[in-house]
Design an enzyme around this catalytic site. Structure first.
Site, mmCIF file in Angstrom:
data_model
loop_
_atom_site.group_PDB
_atom_site.id
_atom_site.type_symbol
_atom_site.label_atom_id
_atom_site.label_comp_id
_atom_site.label_asym_id
_atom_site.label_seq_id
_atom_site.Cartn_x
_atom_site.Cartn_y
_atom_site.Cartn_z
ATOM 1 N N HIS A 364 0.828 -1.318 0.276
ATOM 2 C CA HIS A 364 0.251 -0.467 -0.221
ATOM 3 C C HIS A 364 0.320 1.300 -0.161
ATOM 4 C CE1 HIS A 364 -3.398 -2.957 0.659
ATOM 5 N NE2 HIS A 364 -4.307 -1.504 0.159
ATOM 6 N N ARG A 507 -14.698 3.960 0.178
ATOM 7 C CA ARG A 507 -14.586 2.401 0.179
ATOM 8 C C ARG A 507 -14.512 2.588 2.086
ATOM 9 N NH1 ARG A 507 -9.683 -0.992 -1.201
ATOM 10 N NH2 ARG A 507 -7.949 -0.022 -0.178
ATOM 11 N N GLU A 605 -12.548 -9.020 -5.131
ATOM 12 C CA GLU A 605 -11.248 -9.010 -5.338
ATOM 13 C C GLU A 605 -10.418 -10.438 -4.658
ATOM 14 O OE1 GLU A 605 -9.640 -5.263 -3.005
ATOM 15 O OE2 GLU A 605 -10.971 -5.899 -1.353
ATOM 16 N N ASN A 628 -6.033 -5.518 -7.784
ATOM 17 C CA ASN A 628 -4.146 -5.997 -6.721
ATOM 18 C C ASN A 628 -4.725 -7.199 -5.491
ATOM 19 O OD1 ASN A 628 -3.567 -3.786 -7.412
ATOM 20 N ND2 ASN A 628 -4.320 -2.552 -6.096
ATOM 21 N N ASP A 629 -5.237 -7.021 -4.880
ATOM 22 C CA ASP A 629 -5.340 -8.196 -3.483
ATOM 23 C C ASP A 629 -6.161 -9.367 -5.346
ATOM 24 O OD1 ASP A 629 -5.383 -7.800 -1.690
ATOM 25 O OD2 ASP A 629 -6.455 -6.430 -1.762
ATOM 26 N N ARG A 639 1.312 -9.823 -2.221
ATOM 27 C CA ARG A 639 1.827 -8.770 -3.122
ATOM 28 C C ARG A 639 2.886 -7.519 -2.062
ATOM 29 N NH1 ARG A 639 -4.081 -5.288 -2.007
ATOM 30 N NH2 ARG A 639 -2.822 -3.676 -2.690
ATOM 31 N N CYS A 676 -10.758 -0.876 -9.092
ATOM 32 C CA CYS A 676 -9.744 0.412 -9.154
ATOM 33 C C CYS A 676 -8.639 0.002 -8.695
ATOM 34 C CB CYS A 676 -10.359 0.919 -8.145
ATOM 35 S SG CYS A 676 -10.946 -0.534 -6.903
#
Ligand code: PEP
Ligand code: MG
Length: 766
Positions: A364, A507, A605, A628-629, A639, A676
């Site tokens: 992140h 979110r 995700e 991403n996830d 990740r 996203c």
């Protein structure tokens, strides 16, 4: 054997430099295996030859003078086969090479194991024996393999430490020392390093000289007094609860703090010019090493006490020595583990680059760096952080590379790339108010991902059409407690107002994984599979309800709020969340706020959600893919872990197939779907996603102009054909190359990596 191994590793770990580390290895292995010879050969990357770097048993004068070609002799054979070679009669082997200067003809048995770090052969560790009769047995072979595997990292680190001081492995001067990590945020930065190290961590203390010896002696003296008082206080408080032998421990501590014990040695080093923290680190390490080598278990255990004492002294030293960090105008921030708070400390406009030892391209903090447009390299596991403070560094965030001691040529080369990138952005500014539409009239919404207010400012200037993902955890991460409802309301209002009437998708709190709140620590063995996102907030409705209430109140009069739920793995999580959101909505209205019910969406995700897209979509207003996830969970690749970074691939055919399916299934029940994750901000990824039918792409502000420029120059059919072609391929690397080639042929090579052509030239010439 385990204890021998552990003590060798500990001793090597505290060596001052590469040579000392290698000397310790050969002498300790030789005695542990009772062999006549133990030697280390390291592969010199400059000459591609194995150099005899340390030996116990061969002629010492051969060290540094004997070398073998990359595939020469038995050493070369061990290195090229990347496995142990165990011979009873080495001289009879066809690959045997004889070096009279080593005195080697006297040794017949040979056992060599490669030293490998992250797939790279660093060298070969060898033991030899004179008599024919000795054949190293399986146990000995396994021991040597274990030693080598454990020491590879330490050797790599020591090599890097030498390199950073401008010295090659053989002691020659080097420039343009480079370290490879993982690309974090694109761009290049040339700047001055500021190391931020965690408090009270002796290992992280840099070795610096001081020009104010009196000040250092003063703060150290104060720290010793303070620790003495702490210990006396604790001893007194516990006097009635402890047995005399336990109380004696405090005596031991206090004796260690006598002026002529540990503090005396620190003072001597400070008087020689070392700063107090560095002197303390050296003395504590020396004591620890000494105790750990003791045969007596009780005395060995005292190493723990010394370390504890060292930490206590350091904590006081750092408290009494809190000098303001001075950030130069071109700060490259370096840390073991970067946090959003560290980024926030640097005054605006002075942060040009970031380097983190831990973390990977999709951590992140890397995402935050991309949003801020700060070139970043992650996963620099072998850089000697302690040696970097104040040095000039070049950060290559495209390739994940860091350079120290750059030559004028290298600096000029990177300055050109920097200028090229800046010119590219200026050229794209003209697109700001143009629609994101293909040449054949297909419209895609380009949204931004935000976390900080600075992102909002940048997003507006880049022409974003709304916020596709506001990571609400970011304002939570830079505070020291949960923000109150009122504080949250203020943050949310800023974001909503900046974009009104365009939609702002907020979110709900997505903590856990690599997003830690200092005031709400979550300790888990497996954090990415643990208590994350919606799982935390449904277990803590008091946090969820306050957050949703703050969002709804913030939206009054604007009505552009959308709420999105992270980490959904089943239907009941959606239903429970919806229930809570409705409840808050009615309560807030009853309080008199004139608000509208926001649209609610779910993030896809987790692989389970991919197979329930229809069921999820039927319950909410929209879906948004967190690629991403999704990539991390589909490929089972953390990740955040640089060791497996090369396996994390959003162009993996399985990921692309999942993305196609999600878009198709969401549309089949009439619901819009956006994405996203970082793939949306990759020009090639954006083209494929548009062809899959995604209605909106949400990305970091820095990527938006490039993506818009590509989409405005191509036809939807062209993108559709490219998608069709790549879905037939089975390798992520081939897919990526195919997409890059298509973009290059369409004239977008400069978006892939500015200066790439000249970079290739530079590496060919060097
Ligand atoms: C994602 O997982 O793709 C996403 C957008 O969320 P985050 O990166 O914050 O986990
Ligand atoms: Mg996510």
């Amino acid at each position: 054997m385990l204890s021998v191994l552990r003590s060798i590793v500990q001793e090597v770990n505290s060596a001052r430099d590469l040579q000392e580390a290698l000397d310790i290895i050969v002498s300790r292995v030789q005695s542990a295996m009772t062999t006549e010879v133990c030697s280390v050969y390291l592969l010199d990357p400059e000459t591609n030859r194995y150099i005899l770097m340390a030996t116990e048993g061969l002629y010492k004068k051969a060290v540094g003078n004997v070398s073998l070609g990359h595939s020469e002799g038995l050493i070369g054979l061990v290195g090229s086969r990347e496995e142990p070679i165990n011979l009873e009669d080495a001289p009879s082997h066809p690959r045997y090479r004889y070096f009279p200067e080593t005195g080697e003809e006297r040794f017949r048995s040979f056992l060599g194991v490669p030293i490998i770090h992250h797939r790279r052969v660093l060298g070969v560790l060898v033991v030899q024996q004179r008599e024919n009769s000795r054949c190293f047995d399986e146990g000995e072979e396994a021991f040597l393999v274990t030693v080598s595997a454990q020491l590879a990292g330490v050797i790599a680190h020591s090599e890097a430490t030498g390199a950073i001081s401008g010295l090659s492995m053989t002691g020659e001067e080097t420039r343009d020392v480079s370290f490879k990590g993982v690309a974090g945020a694109p761009g290049v930065a040339i700047g001055q390093c500021v190391v931020i190290y965690p408090p009270a961590d002796l290992d992280a203390v840099p070795e610096k000289q001081t020009d104010n010896i009196d000040h250092e002696l003063q703060v150290f003296g104060d720290a010793v007094t303070a620790v003495r008082e702490d210990i006396e206080r604790v001893a007194e408080r516990l006097a009635s609860q402890l047995r005399p032998e336990e109380q004696a421990l405090f005596e031991v501590y206090l004796r260690m703090l006598d002026d002529n014990a540990l503090p005396g040695e620190v003072v001597t080093r400070v008087k020689e010019g070392l700063w107090a923290q560095g002197a303390l680190k050296q003395v504590v390490n020396q004591y620890v090493r000494h105790f750990e080598l003791m045969g007596d278990l009780y005395l060995r255990e005292r190493a723990v006490d010394i370390r504890d004492l060292g930490r206590r002294l350091l904590a006081h030293l750092q408290e009494g020595d809190q000098q303001e960090v001075v950030y130069p105008d071109n700060t490259v921030l370096v840390s073991e583990e970067l946090t959003p708070a560290m980024l926030g400390e640097v005054p605006r406009g002075q942060l040009v680059g970031l380097v983190s030892v831990r973390g990977s391209g999709n951590s992140h903090v890397a995402i935050l760096a991309r949003a801020m447009g700060v070139p970043t390299v992650m996963g620099m596991v072998d850089i000697p952080v302690n040696q970097l403070d104040g040095k000039e560094l070049i950060v290559d965030g495209f390739e994940g590379q860091l350079f120290a001691s750059p030559t004028a040529d290298l600096r000029t080369f990177y300055q050109e790339i920097y200028d090229e990138e800046a010119a590219l952005f200026r050229g794209l500014e003209a697109l700001r108010d143009k629609p994101c539409e293909t040449t054949d009239g297909h419209r895609v919404s380009l949204l931004v991902n935000t976390g900080l207010m600075t992102d909002v400012v940048r997003s507006l200037s880049h022409g974003a059409e709304g916020i596709g993902l506001y990571r609400t955890e970011v304002p939570f991460m830079i505070k020291e407690r949960f923000p109150s409802e009122q504080e949250q309301r203020q943050y949310y209002r800023e974001q909503l107002e900046a974009f009104a009437p365009s939609p702002v998708t907020m979110r709900t709190l997505d903590i856990g994984g690599d997003k830690a709140l200092s005031y709400f620590p979550i300790q888990e063995e497996n954090p990415f599979l643990g208590w994350r996102g919606i799982r935390v907030t449904l277990d803590h409705p008091e946090i969820f309800l306050v957050q949703v209430r703050a969002m709804l109140k913030a939206s009054e009069g604007l009505n552009n709020l959308q709420i999105m739920l992270p980490m959904i793995s089943n239907i009941s999580e959606v239903e429970e969340s919806l229930h809570l959101i409705y409840r808050v909505y009615h309560e807030v209205r009853e309080e008199g706020y004139d608000i509208h019910m926001p649209k609610v969406g779910v993030m896809v995700e987790i692989p389970a959600a991919v197979y329930q897209v229809r069921e999820l979509a039927e319950r909410v207003d929209f879906l948004s893919v967190g690629s991403n996830d999704l990539t991390q969970y589909l490929l089972a690749v953390d990740r955040n872990n640089p060791r497996v970074a090369q396996l994390y691939h959003s162009y993996h055919p399985a990921v692309l197939q999942a993305l196609v399916r999600i878009a198709h299934d969401a549309h089949s029940v009439g619901k819009p779907v956006s994405i996203c994750g970082e793939l949306a901000g990759d020009p090639g990824g954006a083209v494929l996603l548009m062809a899959m039918g995604y209605d909106a792409l949400s990305m970091n502000a820095a990527s938006l102009p490039k993506v818009k420029s590509v989409i405005r120059s191509i036809a939807l059919d062209w993108a559709g054909q490219l998608l069709e072609d790549v879905l037939l391929l089975d390798s992520p690397h081939v897919i990526k190359s195919c997409v890059d080639l298509a973009l290059r042929n369409a004239g977008f090579g400069r978006y892939l990596r500015p200066g790439k052509a000249s970079a290739d030239l530079l590496s060919q010439n060097s």
